[in-house]
Design an enzyme around this catalytic site. Structure first.
Site, PDB file in Angstrom:
ATOM      1  N   ASP A   1    -117.097 -97.318 -53.456  1.00 36.74           N
ATOM      2  CA  ASP A   1    -116.504 -96.119 -52.861  1.00 36.74           C
ATOM      3  C   ASP A   1    -116.123 -95.132 -53.958  1.00 36.74           C
ATOM      4  O   ASP A   1    -115.364 -95.465 -54.862  1.00 36.74           O
ATOM      5  CB  ASP A   1    -115.277 -96.500 -52.023  1.00 36.74           C
ATOM      6  CG  ASP A   1    -114.821 -95.339 -51.154  1.00 36.74           C
ATOM      7  OD1 ASP A   1    -115.645 -94.461 -50.830  1.00 36.74           O
ATOM      8  OD2 ASP A   1    -113.629 -95.302 -50.803  1.00 36.74           O
TER       9      ASP A   1
ATOM     10  N   HIS B   1    -110.113 -82.707 -52.006  1.00 38.59           N
ATOM     11  CA  HIS B   1    -109.353 -83.882 -51.580  1.00 38.59           C
ATOM     12  C   HIS B   1    -108.435 -84.364 -52.703  1.00 38.59           C
ATOM     13  O   HIS B   1    -107.253 -84.645 -52.476  1.00 38.59           O
ATOM     14  CB  HIS B   1    -110.318 -85.005 -51.173  1.00 38.59           C
ATOM     15  CG  HIS B   1    -109.661 -86.329 -50.932  1.00 38.59           C
ATOM     16  ND1 HIS B   1    -108.796 -86.551 -49.881  1.00 38.59           N
ATOM     17  CD2 HIS B   1    -109.735 -87.504 -51.617  1.00 38.59           C
ATOM     18  CE1 HIS B   1    -108.374 -87.815 -49.931  1.00 38.59           C
ATOM     19  NE2 HIS B   1    -108.922 -88.407 -50.975  1.00 38.59           N
TER      20      HIS B   1
ATOM     21  N   GLU C   1    -110.691 -91.803 -43.506  1.00 37.87           N
ATOM     22  CA  GLU C   1    -111.268 -90.921 -44.522  1.00 37.87           C
ATOM     23  C   GLU C   1    -112.677 -90.535 -44.079  1.00 37.87           C
ATOM     24  O   GLU C   1    -113.523 -91.400 -43.829  1.00 37.87           O
ATOM     25  CB  GLU C   1    -111.299 -91.599 -45.903  1.00 37.87           C
ATOM     26  CG  GLU C   1    -109.908 -91.746 -46.508  1.00 37.87           C
ATOM     27  CD  GLU C   1    -109.912 -92.264 -47.943  1.00 37.87           C
ATOM     28  OE1 GLU C   1    -110.933 -92.845 -48.371  1.00 37.87           O
ATOM     29  OE2 GLU C   1    -108.885 -92.089 -48.630  1.00 37.87           O
TER      30      GLU C   1
ATOM     31  N   GLU D   1    -116.178 -89.621 -44.764  1.00 39.96           N
ATOM     32  CA  GLU D   1    -117.091 -89.777 -45.909  1.00 39.96           C
ATOM     33  C   GLU D   1    -118.526 -89.853 -45.400  1.00 39.96           C
ATOM     34  O   GLU D   1    -118.776 -90.016 -44.203  1.00 39.96           O
ATOM     35  CB  GLU D   1    -116.792 -91.079 -46.679  1.00 39.96           C
ATOM     36  CG  GLU D   1    -115.372 -91.161 -47.225  1.00 39.96           C
ATOM     37  CD  GLU D   1    -115.186 -92.255 -48.281  1.00 39.96           C
ATOM     38  OE1 GLU D   1    -116.187 -92.699 -48.886  1.00 39.96           O
ATOM     39  OE2 GLU D   1    -114.025 -92.649 -48.490  1.00 39.96           O
TER      40      GLU D   1
ATOM     41  N   ASP E   1    -113.760 -94.546 -44.098  1.00 36.91           N
ATOM     42  CA  ASP E   1    -113.089 -95.496 -44.991  1.00 36.91           C
ATOM     43  C   ASP E   1    -111.616 -95.565 -44.591  1.00 36.91           C
ATOM     44  O   ASP E   1    -110.763 -94.901 -45.171  1.00 36.91           O
ATOM     45  CB  ASP E   1    -113.255 -95.023 -46.442  1.00 36.91           C
ATOM     46  CG  ASP E   1    -112.513 -95.913 -47.427  1.00 36.91           C
ATOM     47  OD1 ASP E   1    -112.362 -97.107 -47.130  1.00 36.91           O
ATOM     48  OD2 ASP E   1    -112.082 -95.400 -48.476  1.00 36.91           O
TER      49      ASP E   1
ATOM     50  N   ARG F   1    -102.163 -96.378 -46.290  1.00 33.43           N
ATOM     51  CA  ARG F   1    -101.577 -95.615 -47.399  1.00 33.43           C
ATOM     52  C   ARG F   1    -100.353 -96.271 -48.026  1.00 33.43           C
ATOM     53  O   ARG F   1    -100.148 -96.179 -49.237  1.00 33.43           O
ATOM     54  CB  ARG F   1    -101.204 -94.204 -46.923  1.00 33.43           C
ATOM     55  CG  ARG F   1    -102.352 -93.384 -46.388  1.00 33.43           C
ATOM     56  CD  ARG F   1    -103.407 -93.130 -47.429  1.00 33.43           C
ATOM     57  NE  ARG F   1    -104.479 -92.261 -46.907  1.00 33.43           N
ATOM     58  CZ  ARG F   1    -105.662 -92.122 -47.502  1.00 33.43           C
ATOM     59  NH1 ARG F   1    -105.952 -92.792 -48.611  1.00 33.43           N
ATOM     60  NH2 ARG F   1    -106.576 -91.330 -46.979  1.00 33.43           N
TER      61      ARG F   1
ATOM     62  N   GLN G   1    -101.539 -99.035 -50.120  1.00 31.14           N
ATOM     63  CA  GLN G   1    -102.276 -98.471 -51.262  1.00 31.14           C
ATOM     64  C   GLN G   1    -101.342 -98.001 -52.384  1.00 31.14           C
ATOM     65  O   GLN G   1    -101.560 -98.282 -53.562  1.00 31.14           O
ATOM     66  CB  GLN G   1    -103.136 -97.308 -50.759  1.00 31.14           C
ATOM     67  CG  GLN G   1    -104.021 -96.677 -51.829  1.00 31.14           C
ATOM     68  CD  GLN G   1    -104.878 -95.526 -51.274  1.00 31.14           C
ATOM     69  OE1 GLN G   1    -104.875 -95.249 -50.075  1.00 31.14           O
ATOM     70  NE2 GLN G   1    -105.608 -94.860 -52.135  1.00 31.14           N
TER      71      GLN G   1
ATOM     72  N   LYS H   1    -107.928-100.946 -48.473  1.00 32.46           N
ATOM     73  CA  LYS H   1    -109.245-100.389 -48.144  1.00 32.46           C
ATOM     74  C   LYS H   1    -110.223-101.429 -47.619  1.00 32.46           C
ATOM     75  O   LYS H   1    -111.325-101.060 -47.227  1.00 32.46           O
ATOM     76  CB  LYS H   1    -109.857 -99.774 -49.414  1.00 32.46           C
ATOM     77  CG  LYS H   1    -109.031 -98.677 -50.046  1.00 32.46           C
ATOM     78  CD  LYS H   1    -109.247 -97.371 -49.329  1.00 32.46           C
ATOM     79  CE  LYS H   1    -108.631 -96.211 -50.109  1.00 32.46           C
ATOM     80  NZ  LYS H   1    -108.992 -94.941 -49.491  1.00 32.46           N
TER      81      LYS H   1
ATOM     82  N   THR I   1    -114.325-100.716 -42.501  1.00 30.43           N
ATOM     83  CA  THR I   1    -115.041 -99.488 -42.856  1.00 30.43           C
ATOM     84  C   THR I   1    -116.071 -99.295 -41.751  1.00 30.43           C
ATOM     85  O   THR I   1    -116.803-100.232 -41.435  1.00 30.43           O
ATOM     86  CB  THR I   1    -115.770 -99.634 -44.215  1.00 30.43           C
ATOM     87  OG1 THR I   1    -114.826-100.035 -45.203  1.00 30.43           O
ATOM     88  CG2 THR I   1    -116.433 -98.333 -44.634  1.00 30.43           C
TER      89      THR I   1
ATOM     90  N   GLU J   1    -103.675 -85.590 -45.722  1.00 26.93           N
ATOM     91  CA  GLU J   1    -103.717 -84.201 -46.208  1.00 26.93           C
ATOM     92  C   GLU J   1    -103.358 -83.233 -45.083  1.00 26.93           C
ATOM     93  O   GLU J   1    -102.562 -82.317 -45.270  1.00 26.93           O
ATOM     94  CB  GLU J   1    -105.125 -83.858 -46.701  1.00 26.93           C
ATOM     95  CG  GLU J   1    -105.614 -84.676 -47.878  1.00 26.93           C
ATOM     96  CD  GLU J   1    -107.122 -84.504 -48.065  1.00 26.93           C
ATOM     97  OE1 GLU J   1    -107.567 -83.385 -48.361  1.00 26.93           O
ATOM     98  OE2 GLU J   1    -107.850 -85.491 -47.881  1.00 26.93           O
TER      99      GLU J   1
HETATM  100 CA    CA Z   1    -112.493 -93.580 -49.756  1.00 23.45          CA
END
Ligand code: CA
Length: 435
Positions: free
Chosen positions: A135, A142, A207, A209, A241, A245, A248, A261, A265, A381
């Site tokens: 990843d 971002h 996320e 992606e 993904d 948080r 993380q 993570k 996915t 975000e």
């Molecule tokens: Ca990612």
């Protein structure tokens, strides 16, 4: 560009000619499927309009010959790895053979029609055996947005503008659209606390992606040059993904994300080939005020056409909205063309130290955010780490994801002078924590 990108080309299959379809004759993406609710063997298929071409059925007949038949047989298996390994020339032969069979006026239309299965009657699986998943973190917008949540005048880490940052991820929990997973448990440090706690993730995020599928690999110790890198890429899908948080933030120093993570996915079933994406290439640019790439990450081909203009959107459908008959809410939209590092640069950087990529390896592009308001590719975000929750309508708000939320990613390409092509969707649902 070649005749398979011709804007005037039409199929004898009417559903492939509607302006809103993701799958006109110019697209022809690959997936692995079977009829829903059966124990049929999964096999490769190609999307056209609202149908799937069953490549196993097609390879048993006499519509293909030579290299195209060899390619279709390789792609008819329960995983596309043996097709990926054949390389761009063979992928092109099959695409062009299918294009000829599908084109308006094709004499063998009747025989091909017998190989079609309606998309609404099929289910999909992960289209290849994924040996390794990597990843990346390659969107400057971002990276800036995430940095400024912690330090309002902060800049991205010093390496960001010099290399496509990445970590080695986990392939065992990658699932295809429709995936459902339990909210993860984990270790986190509550604000102001002296010691961590073990509890359910409270700050669950998605996320936006793209997934980049490696076609032909490279030998260990033999790096792939930037301007050769796309010969090693089969195509692109949507990728979510999912990210915990709170887990993380506590775990990621100094080696990067781990459990935050690796619990789920979600990818879209269809892989759009680089050949289909050819009309949507754009110049890859780097502002003069920024460091220019080191030589191994640079090349005239990448400069000329390294970026791809793929339109992307995130939608959220809450359990309550679903129950009350409200539509999903669009959260954001942007384009992949803003990405700071290109697909070719990711592949070149990944291999430069001698790492071998293998057919079926999957690269996540990293969260894709654009420069404007409403272009952020993650909820952290958009909702400013929960401080400004996003309105969903019907009295609902989200700072982070709630149980029962379904997140939908959509992608497509369109521009004047080309036919719109789409990626379908990636859909995944958050279940309550396992009791
Ligand atoms: Ca990612």
């Amino acid at each position: 560009m070649n005749h398979t990108h011709d804007v005037t080309a039409r199929s004898w299959l009417e559903s492939a000619n509607t302006p809103t379809t993701d799958f006109p004759i110019q697209n022809l993406p690959f997936a692995v499927f079977r009829r829903s609710g059966t124990q049929e063997v999964f096999r490769g298929g190609v999307a056209i309009g609202d149908q799937v071409i069953d490549l196993a059925e097609l390879s048993r007949g006499s519509l293909l010959a030579g290299k195209a038949l060899q390619a279709a047989r390789a792609a008819a298996q329960p995983a596309l790895n043996n097709f990926f390994v054949l390389g761009p020339d063979v992928w092109r032969v099959l695409r062009h053979a299918l294009f000829a069979l599908l084109q308006e006026g094709a004499t063998q239309a009747g025989a091909l029609r017998a190989c079609l299965v309606p998309q609404k009657e099929v289910e999909y699986t992960v289209p290849a055996r994924i040996g390794d998943y990597t990843d990346f973190y390659t969107s400057l917008d971002h990276a800036v947005n995430c940095t400024r949540l912690m330090r309002p005048d902060g800049d991205v880490s010093p390496n960001f503008r010099w290399l496509p940052i990445a970590y080695h991820g986990r392939s065992s929990t990658i699932g295809v659209s429709g995936q459902q997973f339990h909210r993860p448990m984990g270790q986190m440090l509550p604000a102001g606390a002296q010691a961590p706690v073990y509890q359910a993730c409270a700050y669950l995020d998605y996320e936006l992606e793209l997934g980049i599928w490696i076609g032909q690999g490279n030998e260990a110790g033999e790096p792939v040059a930037t301007d050769e890198a796309e010969n090693h890429v089969f195509g692109i899908c949507l990728l979510n993904d999912w990210s915990a948080r709170d887990i993380q933030v506590w775990e990621m120093a100094p080696l990067g994300p781990f459990l935050a993570k690796n619990f789920a996915t979600t990818i879209s079933p269809w892989i759009v080939t680089l050949e289909a994406l050819a009309p949507y290439r754009c110049a890859w640019q780097r502002p003069e005020s920024d460091p220019q790439p080191l030589e191994y990450l640079d090349g005239p081909t990448n400069r000329k056409a390294g970026a791809i203009d793929i339109q992307l959107e995130v939608w959220l459908h809450s359990e309550r909205a679903c129950r009350e008959g409200r539509d999903p809410k669009r959260l954001s939209g942007t384009s992949f063309r803003h990405q700071y590092w290109s697909v070719a640069q990711m592949v070149a950087h990944h291999t430069v130290g001698g790492c071998a990529l293998q057919p079926g390896d999957l690269l996540g592009s990293g969260t894709i955010s654009g420069p404007g308001e409403g272009e952020a590719g993650a909820l952290i975000e958009l909702a400013h780490a929960g401080a400004r929750p996003v309105e969903l309508g019907g009295g609902e708000q989200r700072g982070f994801l709630a149980d029962g939320d379904t997140v939908l990613l959509r992608g497509w390409c369109e521009r004047p002078g080309a036919v719109r092509i789409g990626f379908g969707e990636s859909r995944g649902t958050v279940l309550p924590v396992r009791s």
